[in-house]
Enzyme design. Structure first.
Site, PDB file in Angstrom:
ATOM      1  CG  ASP A 412      -2.116   0.846   1.131  1.00  0.00           C
ATOM      2  OD1 ASP A 412      -2.265   1.527   0.102  1.00  0.00           O
ATOM      3  OD2 ASP A 412      -2.921   0.835   2.084  1.00  0.00           O
ATOM      4  CG  ASP A 503      -7.417   4.903  -0.559  1.00  0.00           C
ATOM      5  OD1 ASP A 503      -7.421   3.654  -0.629  1.00  0.00           O
ATOM      6  OD2 ASP A 503      -6.657   5.536   0.185  1.00  0.00           O
TER       7      ASP A 503
END
Ligand SMILES: *[C@@H]1O[C@H](CO)[C@@H](O)[C@H](O)[C@H]1NC(C)=O
Ligand SMILES: *[C@@H]1O[C@H](CO)[C@@H](O)[C@H](O)[C@H]1NC(C)=O
Ligand SMILES: *[C@@H]1O[C@H](CO)[C@@H](O)[C@H](O)[C@H]1NC(C)=O
Ligand SMILES: *[C@@H]1O[C@H](CO)[C@@H](O)[C@H](O)[C@H]1NC(C)=O
Ligand SMILES: *[C@@H]1O[C@H](CO)[C@@H](O)[C@H](O)[C@H]1NC(C)=O
Ligand SMILES: *[C@@H]1O[C@H](CO)[C@@H](O)[C@H](O)[C@H]1NC(C)=O
Ligand SMILES: *[C@@H]1O[C@H](CO)[C@@H](O)[C@H](O)[C@H]1NC(C)=O
Ligand SMILES: *[C@@H]1O[C@H](CO)[C@@H](O)[C@H](O)[C@H]1NC(C)=O
Ligand SMILES: *[C@@H]1O[C@H](CO)[C@@H](O)[C@H](O)[C@H]1NC(C)=O
Ligand SMILES: *[C@@H]1O[C@H](CO)[C@@H](O)[C@H](O)[C@H]1NC(C)=O
Ligand SMILES: *[C@@H]1O[C@H](CO)[C@@H](O)[C@H](O)[C@H]1NC(C)=O
Length: 736
Positions: A412, A503
């Site tokens: 991430d 996101d």
């Protein structure tokens, strides 16, 4: 007539004329070198129907520049030839080179690329953009402090060309499949994974093998690639007959790599949320899946499972015995586990000093080398472009997680340069200040010149780790374990890894937008792709809107390459103040109301029925690069002009639908409270009609014929509009 055309061609008067009545047999097949003042250009056959062009200033390319091309390529000629050439020309020289059905012609120093048609004529694909008064097609700016330069390469295009691919633009308002008219910033951040590769509806694919930041510009008459900093401009072009996008993908993945087959467990249901923050929660979660008899194949632990950024190990206060946890999860559900890792290192981390002393942290041109801040501390990135850093990172991951039974890694925030938000200081809630990004410097070069390779090399660290520890089954050419990544570069499909769309916002329009992002990524060679079911930000699980959105999104997720639930949910339960971002809101199949739970269970069960089909699609992807999520123009541009026209204008009716492999059409619902939906059924190609294929409704098996029309179908929340071709039994058996 032939003679007249040749005369016109030699006078340079052929411009604007697409097809030449020129026989192609006489073209040379050896490489070309152009010495053009301080510029050197090498043009070589490479791969199937492919030509590679490399240009540098003052000195030859070293041949060891960062590259996503495999040399030798998996298929086709031209491997291991270095900078060899058979023809040498100078300023305003003429030469030609043919590889398969692609011809490059250098005329007065100007490159043009044509396809050889089956009748021997040549169709112009694109040429360097020249005009009586124009910036040179190959334009450079140099600072003379280093061998690097900025480059702008311009090529001709026509206003009605369609342009596909360019990587991922996934959040949240870009609903384009056809990128004509767009400017794509070649800079990575959360949800944005631009890749300098595109396919043209003229029947070619062009890839700029340069990991530089820059831009792709698709204006009416000119396509331009801009590299902010490069030591070589390296591009590759390939062609196939009109409408044959599978061949373009096959040829492209033969030079940049093919996706190894993922392990079967990743094709089942994946459970994730922001965030399970202690061991008891994970074990309780597995117990609940077991008790509810809901299949789950992967359970994910998100960020801040560590104490300090860069620890790459659990905070033992909350995770005292991860080996026992992983074993219990396995015993209860059969599921594998995945854990998040970030590239950021803060100075309180146990690893900081060793990394700093070893020169294994990215630095900056000036100052103490800080790239970003998060959670109230300044951070630096581990320099995964350095092999020693990759080894260091993997050793920690092995000790902390892999050797304890947690085998899969979630890469991430490793977009490169910073932590990948549009601006720095994202942890400080001042993210709309117009910060310049840090001038990050790596082992391999600067963020400007090489930064797009950072996430790719981060993926490679994990991939190498897997390969060093556990030999993949050579028979299946597969992966034992996977990484999940937020970013990548061209050729990222060669890793045991999958990309997700970052996101995203939890809205219906974003649900649909994901389709255009997905098929654009697929058209960039990357089919190993998924998203956050429900969207990442803003879904309130206690509202009717949130619940409905989640179920609609999950319905689409059932028909994606991977079915993965994740998100930062909103609810009335307060976060746990003892830990950072310890959101307590649930995000499990049973968290969306009793009625929805029944529906969610049905979709998860359907997913497990589809696993043999999806696995077959991954095998096909591995063998030939055949995309899994398919924009409609892939299969129907020759049989249905409506698909072509609707794609030209990015008409939502068509670009918000996709094929999952060759047999399933998915038309997700992206409107709140919808009960019906218009579905466009494309006109089937004759060859498919000859196979007795017709569009058949997934849920009640009604035959809708051979397409070419819009139909309105019921779309209750438990029945996403889906149509299939052929026998359903064949699909469920993976027999396609
Ligand atoms: C290609 O060009 C080179 C250099 O002019 C020449 O030696 C060679 O014979 C040519 N090959 C073909 C197939 O025409
Ligand atoms: C191709 O190249 C040849 C010689 O190099 C030149 O005479 C001819 O005009 C070119 N043709 C086209 C279509 O560019
Ligand atoms: C050759 O084939 C191309 C592509 O199919 C076509 O456009 C062209 O008209 C054909 N030329 C001749 C001379 O038949
Ligand atoms: C784990 O989280 C739960 C809340 O889900 C909490 O009740 C429990 O105290 C936590 N355990 C530890 C060791 O922090
Ligand atoms: C994998 O093994 C090779 C050979 O021993 C080593 O050079 C490399 O650093 C290892 N990679 C990682 C990520 O540990
Ligand atoms: C990984 O961990 C295992 C178990 O501790 C150990 O045997 C192995 O040598 C480690 N491998 C690497 C590359 O660190
Ligand atoms: C759970 O998955 C297995 C295969 O792993 C399958 O046989 C079974 O039918 C699935 N159960 C449900 C309820 O979907
Ligand atoms: C597609 O667009 C072209 C050009 O605008 C037009 O001539 C043609 O009729 C359109 N076809 C369909 C099926 O809409
Ligand atoms: C959807 O239905 C709910 C419940 O009837 C209603 O409150 C909401 O306004 C509706 N939304 C739209 C966009 O129609
Ligand atoms: C063709 O498909 C139709 C409808 O799906 C079916 O009824 C028929 O038996 C099929 N014919 C053949 C020859 O398979
Ligand atoms: C099947 O579903 C379609 C689309 O909702 C509907 O129009 C049709 O009436 C249904 N057919 C049957 C036999 O239920």
């Amino acid at each position: 007539m032939l003679r007249l055309l040749l005369v016109l061609a030699s006078l340079g008067l052929w411009k604007g004329c697409d097809v030449f009545a020129v026989r192609a047999q006489n073209f040379n097949t050896t490489g070309i070198r152009i010495q053009n003042g301080f510029e050197r250009v090498y043009i070589q056959p490479f791969g199937t129907n492919g030509i590679r062009v490399r240009a540098s200033l003052l000195r030859d390319p070293t041949g060891t520049e960062l590259s996503a091309l495999l040399d030798p390529p998996l298929e086709g000629p031209g491997g291991d030839q270095g900078l060899s050439y058979g023809q040498s020309i100078g300023y305003l020289g003429n030469a030609a080179l043919q590889n398969g059905n692609l011809v490059v012609n250098v005329t007065n120093g100007v490159l043009s690329f044509s396809r050889v048609e089956s009748n021997g004529s040549l169709s112009l694909l694109t040429s360097e953009y020249t005009d009586d008064k124009a910036l040179p097609a190959r334009y450079y700016r140099q600072e003379f402090r280093s061998p690097s330069f900025a480059a702008e390469y311009s090529f001709t295009s026509d206003p009605d060309d369609q342009i596909y691919g360019t990587g991922q633009q996934a959040c949240c308002t870009d609903n384009t499949v056809n990128k004509k008219g767009q400017v794509v910033d070649l800079i990575n951040f959360n949800s944005q994974v631009p890749i300098p590769v595109f396919m043209s509806s003229k029947g070619f694919l062009q890839f700029f093998n340069v990991p530089s930041q820059g831009r792709l510009e698709f204006s009416a008459y000119r396509t331009r690639f801009v590299a902010s900093e490069a030591t070589v401009v390296d591009y590759w072009i390939t062609t196939a007959s009109l409408g044959d996008y599978d061949s373009l993908q096959e040829q492209y993945t033969a030079v940049t790599g093919r996706q190894p087959v993922p392990p079967e467990f990743t094709l089942g249901y994946q459970q994730s949320k922001l965030r399970y923050y202690n061991e008891t929660q994970v074990i309780d979660l597995a117990q609940r899946f077991h008790d509810e008899q809901v299949n789950v194949s992967l359970i994910v632990v998100d960020f801040f499972n560590w104490q300090y950024q860069g620890d790459w190990s659990f905070n033992t206060e909350f995770w005292p015995d991860p080996a026992a946890m992983a074993a219990q999860v396995k015993a209860l559900t059969g599921a594998e586990m995945m854990v998040s890792l970030w590239p950021s290192v803060e100075d309180l981390s146990v690893n900081y000093l060793a990394l700093q002393e070893g020169g294994l942290l990215a630095t900056t041109r000036d100052g103490p080398g800080i790239q970003d801040s998060f959670a109230g501390v300044y951070t630096r990135l581990v320099d995964s472009t350095n092999p020693a850093a990759r080894e260091f990172l993997w050793k920690r991951l092995n000790d902390s997680y892999f050797s304890k039974g947690i085998h899969n890694f979630w890469i991430d925030q490793a977009d490169g340069g910073t932590l990948g938000e549009p601006f720095e200081n994202n942890g400080q809630n001042i993210n709309s200040l117009p910060y310049a990004r840090a001038f990050t410097q790596y082992f391999i070069g600067t963020q400007e010149g090489a930064g797009k390779m950072y996430p790719w090399l981060h993926q490679q660290a994990i991939d190498e780790g897997f390969r060093n520890l556990s030999e993949p089954d050579p028979a299946s050419n597969g992966c034992n374990y996977m990484s999940l990544t937020r970013s990548t570069f061209a050729g990222g499909q060669r890793f045991c890894s999958y990309l997700w769309s970052g996101d995203t916002s939890s809205r219906f329009d974003v649900l649909l937008q994901q389709v255009t992002a997905a098929v654009s990524v697929a058209a960039s060679g990357l089919s190993s792709w998924t998203l956050d079911i429900g969207g990442f930000t803003g879904l309130n699980i206690d509202t009717a809107y949130g619940q409905q959105l989640f179920v609609r999104w999950l319905a689409m997720g059932t028909f994606l390459p991977y079915m993965r639930v994740h998100g930062d949910r909103v609810c009335n339960i307060p976060a746990d103040s003892r830990q950072y971002l310890a959101n307590n809101c649930p995000n499990e199949p049973w968290s969306y109301g009793a009625e929805n739970f029944e529906i969610i269970k049905q979709y998860i069960a359907l997913r497990y029925q589809l696993v043999p089909y999806v696995k077959k699609l991954f095998q096909m992807l591995h063998e030939t690069g055949r995309s899994i999520m398919r924009p409609l123009y892939y299969d129907f541009s020759l049989s249905d002009e409506t698909v072509v026209n609707a794609t030209a204008t990015n008409n939502p009716l068509v670009v918000h639908q996709f094929m999952l492999g060759p047999r399933i059409l998915v038309s997700p619902v992206g409107v709140e409270n919808a009960t019906t939906k218009d579905v466009y059924l494309p006109r089937l190609p004759e060859a498919w009609i000859a196979q007795n294929f017709s569009w058949t409704h997934w849920w009640n098996d009604t035959n809708y014929g051979q397409g070419g029309e819009t139909v309105n179908v019921y779309a209750p929340i438990d029945q996403i509009p889906v149509f299939y071709l052929g026998e359903k039994a064949d699909i469920l058996a993976g027999n396609v």
